[in-house]
Design an enzyme around this catalytic site. Sequence first.
Site, mmCIF file in Angstrom:
data_model
loop_
_atom_site.group_PDB
_atom_site.id
_atom_site.type_symbol
_atom_site.label_atom_id
_atom_site.label_comp_id
_atom_site.label_asym_id
_atom_site.label_seq_id
_atom_site.Cartn_x
_atom_site.Cartn_y
_atom_site.Cartn_z
ATOM 1 N N ARG A 284 0.892 -1.251 -0.011
ATOM 2 C CA ARG A 284 -0.150 -0.063 -0.050
ATOM 3 C C ARG A 284 0.836 1.170 0.155
ATOM 4 O O ARG A 284 1.376 1.693 0.961
ATOM 5 C CB ARG A 284 -1.123 -0.057 1.281
ATOM 6 C CG ARG A 284 -1.697 1.382 1.251
ATOM 7 C CD ARG A 284 -2.741 1.094 2.112
ATOM 8 N NE ARG A 284 -2.824 1.205 3.637
ATOM 9 C CZ ARG A 284 -3.690 0.936 4.613
ATOM 10 N NH1 ARG A 284 -4.757 1.266 4.156
ATOM 11 N NH2 ARG A 284 -3.298 0.818 5.734
ATOM 12 N N ASP B 7 -4.048 3.030 14.076
ATOM 13 C CA ASP B 7 -3.278 3.377 13.084
ATOM 14 C C ASP B 7 -3.640 4.895 12.577
ATOM 15 O O ASP B 7 -4.611 5.355 13.622
ATOM 16 C CB ASP B 7 -2.948 2.681 11.933
ATOM 17 C CG ASP B 7 -4.432 2.462 11.100
ATOM 18 O OD1 ASP B 7 -5.408 3.144 11.539
ATOM 19 O OD2 ASP B 7 -4.501 1.451 10.171
#
Length: 620
Positions: free
Chosen positions: A239, A521
Amino acid sequence: MTIAGPTTHSLAVAPPRRAAAASPLHVVAPSVPSAPSPASAQSAREMSSSPRHVMTSHGEDDISAPRGWRFHTARAGGAPAVEVVGPAVPGAAEILTPAALKFLAELHTRFAPRRADLLAERQRRRRALADGATLDFRAETAHIRRDPSWQVPPPAPGLEDRRVEITGPTERKMTINALNSGAKVWLADLEDANTPHFANVVDGQVNLRDAIRRDITFTGPTGKRYALRDGELATIVVRPRGWHLTEKHLRVDGQVMVGGLVDFGLYFFHNAKELLRRGAGPYFYLAKLENHLEARLWNDVFAFAEDYLGLERGAIRATVLIETITAAFEMEEILYELREHSAGLNAGRWDYIFSVIKNFRTRPEFVLPDRADVTMTVPFMRAYTELLVRTCHRRGAHAIGGMSAFIPSKDPERDAVVFAKVREDKSREAAAGFDGSWVAHPGMVGAVADVFDATLGFMPHQMGRKRDDVRVGAAELLDVAATPGAVTAEGLRTNVAVALRYLEAWLEGRGAVGIFGLMEDAATAEISRSQVWQWIHHGTALADGRTVTRELVEKILSEETAILLGEAGEPDGPGELGETGADGGRRARITQAAELFTEVALGEEYPTFLTVPAYANRVD
């Protein structure tokens, strides 16, 4: 506001083809030219580069550039020069080679202008929504949605079965653990679970390169050794950073590079051929796309990159995270734009909630209750996930469920509750038609695999379930007001505590952090600080009768900061681990984190992403 749609024609996915090395780049229906000149891949490779190292000092006006060394790549014919600006970090000479930097320069000069235009369009659309505009499915792309004939290509090698995917940063030990975890796919995260300190950017690329070649080991501080197991490992899907982020340590003609192009470019350049040789391919997750034109830009990047290395079209595959409210209205168009590179969609639940708050933060009908109350079963979240499954299966694409943020502990009673919640969540996803789902910890892989094994059996997916029963329109996607729950003092304090603790870890260089039993996160921290801003802006009433005000939040912030400082230890006393002397560096980070929280959660202006000011002003 009108955004031009793609050229009207049906998508026919042709067999992969090998691009002629000297032919000009061909892009499909670009909204604007994808390059400043029609330079061919061959001519790009023929440009010479002569690296030289120079030490420089920076003037006061150059506030975004870290101090350190610069590496120049000068190229023939007036082509742009690349500079590496920043501290010397291990692995840089192996990753930031002249040839790799040349490729990054090509990506940047061709595609950065379009990226800038798309970011400006994001801002215009966001202002319109804040001023009372609404969202709907685009009339100009209705032909794409109505056409039943087009499909994405069949799954690429290693992406046929995606029943369990594990996410995490590209630290060396975590890389080994993720690949050994038993998950089918590892999302190697260079975005929300990573902090873009220059050392992390380079180290992540080193670890990915070594992992692909099965040449990676790690020895921990206690002497424990980590190595890849024999046999099948998780398929790597990287990603890159979203379009909104930059990489200030790399510059082209003085302009900072686009973070996503840096992450993609380095990984692709160093590993694409090796991955294909090993029977896999360069696979990616695309983060935070807001519309189909942003997907089109990625598709053009992929096509150029394949031509540059002489790879067959479709060697690259990409799964898009549907994690913005605007993208939820363009899911079919996003699959369509990626064409032979399309691999599926993922329900990025945490960023999706953040996007709803961000886009409608000034409007009282979109005020959400405590984060814990915004589950996947509330009406607007259920509508979005069911539409995602229907969209993917209609077009022959994988539909991947959202991340379970729970992490196991050493408390058997707590773990029993946690695993029951995870099984309930994943059973709901499997029953809804998802082909797989995410976990954040290796300890959760087995539980989620059991759930999908029970649904899929020996089948790699359930694309045959078309979900034609799903009827979701704009009203269902925007039905935020139907979310049950309350805004509580506990929820407010949790938001402050989680955001503060996450920011402190982020400043240290850790992008994925276990906090209060959940893996947090950047996305979950964004929810926390955005809810605080939203509740203050609207003077939201707490369940106990008090009103959320800046003064109340400042009091909570002061208390939570004091708790963290206590954990770090007194300046001349023992720290939290009992060592002599406190962790002075951590105390400084805690103070910085509190200042940053004040900036992104308590200011009159709402920063679009907390990582943007954090990176610009607090990362060297």
